[in-house]
Each structure stands twice: as structure tokens, then as C-alpha cells.
Design an enzyme around this catalytic site. Structure first.
Site, PDB file in Angstrom:
ATOM      1  N   HIS A  49       0.804  -1.224   0.000  1.00 35.09           N
ATOM      2  CA  HIS A  49       0.000   0.000   0.000  1.00 35.09           C
ATOM      3  C   HIS A  49       0.838   1.276   0.000  1.00 35.09           C
ATOM      4  CE1 HIS A  49      -3.822  -2.015   0.223  1.00 35.09           C
ATOM      5  NE2 HIS A  49      -3.426  -2.724   1.262  1.00 35.09           N
ATOM      6  N   GLN A 151      -0.479 -13.632   4.658  1.00 33.09           N
ATOM      7  CA  GLN A 151      -1.626 -12.900   5.191  1.00 33.09           C
ATOM      8  C   GLN A 151      -2.936 -13.601   4.856  1.00 33.09           C
ATOM      9  OE1 GLN A 151      -0.075  -8.500   4.327  1.00 33.09           O
ATOM     10  NE2 GLN A 151      -2.079  -8.543   5.332  1.00 33.09           N
ATOM     11  N   GLU A 153      -6.711 -12.691   4.895  1.00 37.45           N
ATOM     12  CA  GLU A 153      -7.467 -11.446   4.990  1.00 37.45           C
ATOM     13  C   GLU A 153      -8.726 -11.446   4.129  1.00 37.45           C
ATOM     14  OE1 GLU A 153      -4.868  -8.265   3.800  1.00 37.45           O
ATOM     15  OE2 GLU A 153      -3.712  -9.590   2.496  1.00 37.45           O
ATOM     16  N   ALA A 178      -8.090  -5.052   8.176  1.00 36.76           N
ATOM     17  CA  ALA A 178      -8.870  -4.140   7.330  1.00 36.76           C
ATOM     18  C   ALA A 178      -9.570  -4.887   6.205  1.00 36.76           C
ATOM     19  CB  ALA A 178      -7.960  -3.050   6.770  1.00 36.76           C
ATOM     20  N   ASP A 179      -8.803  -5.676   5.449  1.00 35.24           N
ATOM     21  CA  ASP A 179      -9.408  -6.430   4.352  1.00 35.24           C
ATOM     22  C   ASP A 179     -10.331  -7.523   4.866  1.00 35.24           C
ATOM     23  OD1 ASP A 179      -8.383  -5.369   1.786  1.00 35.24           O
ATOM     24  OD2 ASP A 179      -6.444  -5.821   2.666  1.00 35.24           O
TER      25      ASP A 179
END
Length: 267
Positions: A49, A151, A153, A178-179
Site C-alpha cells: 500500500h 496474510q 485477509e 482491514a481487508d
């Protein structure tokens, strides 16, 4: 050169040590070195990001190298070509985003290991990681010292978590709050009770499988929760967020303005 490669971060995970980290999104070696002098156990250099190039990642690895903080690199994706570049510049610990299936996890494992254990391309003589060919038996040492984190997610990844945990070569699983919360139908709301329940259950399943469990929590209370639930590598802030909060709070001390940092903030 009879140097031995070591990875203190991986060794800490094996021992079950709790390791506190910080997310680096500022993309500069200057900020990376400042963070490294603070004493965090690990520093996540974000290539997903944050607008980091491979050269940016390289410079931040150089900046962190003299200090005890251990660098972890998150590339934008888990492609074999990108993983090869990131490992060659000296990364020993990778966090691969968006791993939804056991097959994806196996592909990532293969991309990070030299033959016969995997398919990592050979180029040690031109790689910083091998001190440009000066480390004896580098390929075997690199395979042994590599630490691979993936991850989880998404809802799909949750359904496949047990299979992902069975993949040999995965050292830890990082829950992307978040995801994950967005995938579960609670966008920008990782604090929702249902999301919290799932996060706690995931941490338990990860540790029960003998893997390390990781999390990013910009809220100190959430970080403490995750540590209590058994997460053993937890990032407790993001450099850019801490910077903006400090700037906003300092400004509001001297001007009649609404500090941005008083609003609810999440990663």
C-alpha cells in the site's frame, strides 16, 4: 567468507517470543532508520500500500541493517519474479498479502526456496543477500534462514485456513484486519464483535497448529487484546499515522482547529 546467516526474528518466532513491531509506510530510508533506533523488535517495510520501488526497499534495508530491529518486507504481491528480487536485495523475512488457498501458499514457499526445495532463481554472485558471492554455502543457508509469513485477509482464506496452516515452509500467519473485516461485510470496522470473535478464533487456530500469529493494531487496546489472545508478532502502529497524529495534535495546541486525529482512525 565463512559468515553464517541468522534471522533473529525467525528464531524468536520459533521460541514463541512476543515481538512488537511497527509498520513503515513512509518509503524513506531516513524514517526507517529513525524507527530502527527506537528499539522495535521488527519493522514492516510496506510495498503493498506504500509506493515503494524495489530500490526504495533496498535503501530501507540498508538503513535498518546496523540496528537490532529486524526488517520484514511486504511486497505488492507474491509473484515469483518479485519475490526473487526482494530476496536478492537482502530480505530474509517476507509477509505475502492476500494468500487465500493452500495452493497459493505452496507456490509462495516454492518461490522463496532455492532448488531442490523450490524454484528461486540463482544469482548469488550479484546479490546483496549473498554479499555478492562472498558467503560460503549461501543457497543452503538462505533456505534455512528464510522466514515466510502469509496474510489471511478474506472470507475465502478463513475457509481455507486449516489447509494453509498445513503447508510446510510457512512460519506464520498474519491476520489482515482491514481487508478481513471488509470481506466479512463490516468495512472499516475491525472492532465489530463478530470480526473480533473471528480474529480471536483465528489466532487460537494458528498457534494450535504450531505457527506464529501476527496482527496490525493501530489502537493500543486492540493490540493488547491480540497479545492476550496469543498473537506473538504484533505491529502496534504505522509511521505515517503516528506522524500525522503528532502533527495534528501539535497544531491544535496553538490554533483553533479541529485535530484530524480526534476522528476515529483505522488502517
Amino acid at each position: 567468507m565463512n559468515a553464517l546467516l541468522s534471522n533473529p526474528f525467525k528464531e524468536g518466532l520459533r521460541k514463541g517470543d512476543t515481538q512488537i513491531g511497527l509498520w513503515l509506510s513512509s518509503t524513506t530510508s531516513y524514517m526507517a532508520e529513525i524507527a530502527a533506533t527506537s528499539g522495535y523488535d521488527w519493522l514492516l517495510i510496506d510495498g503493498e500500500h506504500a509506493p515503494n520501488t524495489v530500490q526504495d526497499l533496498y535503501h530501507q534495508l540498508q538503513a535498518i541493517a546496523p540496528y537490532a530491529s529486524q526488517p520484514v518486507i511486504r511486497p505488492i504481491e507474491g509473484s515469483k519474479a518479485l519475490i526473487k528480487q526482494v530476496l536478492d536485495i537482502g530480505a530474509q523475512t517476507l509477509l505475502i498479502p492476500m494468500v487465500d488457498t493452500a495452493e497459493q501458499a505452496r507456490q509462495v514457499v516454492s518461490a522463496t526456496r532455492y532448488p531442490p526445495l523450490g524454484q528461486r532463481g540463482v544469482g548469488a554472485s550479484v546479490a546483496r543477500a549473498a554479499r555478492w558471492g562472498r558467503i560460503d554455502n549461501y543457497m543452503a543457508q538462505a533456505n534455512e534462514s528464510l522466514c515466510l509469513l502469509v496474510q489471511v485477509e478474506s472470507k475465502v482464506a478463513l475457509e481455507n485456513l486449516d489447509a494453509i496452516l498445513e503447508v510446510e515452509g510457512i512460519d506464520g500467519v498474519f491476520i489482515g484486519p482491514a481487508d478481513l473485516s471488509a470481506s466479512l461485510g463490516y468495512p472499516d470496522n475491525a472492532g465489530h464483535p463478530e470480526v473480533q470473535r473471528i480474529i480471536e478464533a483465528c489466532i487460537y487456530r494458528i498457534r494450535a497448529a504450531g505457527k506464529a500469529a501476527g496482527f496490525l493494531a493501530v489502537d493500543p487496546a486492540m493490540a493488547q487484546k491480540c497479545l492476550a489472545w496469543g498473537a506473538n508478532f504484533v505491529a502496534v502502529g504505522v509511521d505515517t499515522m503516528l506522524y500525522t497524529e503528532a502533527l495534528d495534535n501539535r497544531l491544535v495546541m496553538f490554533k483553533s482547529v479541529q485535530s484530524v486525529s480526534t476522528a476515529k482512525r483505522s488502517y
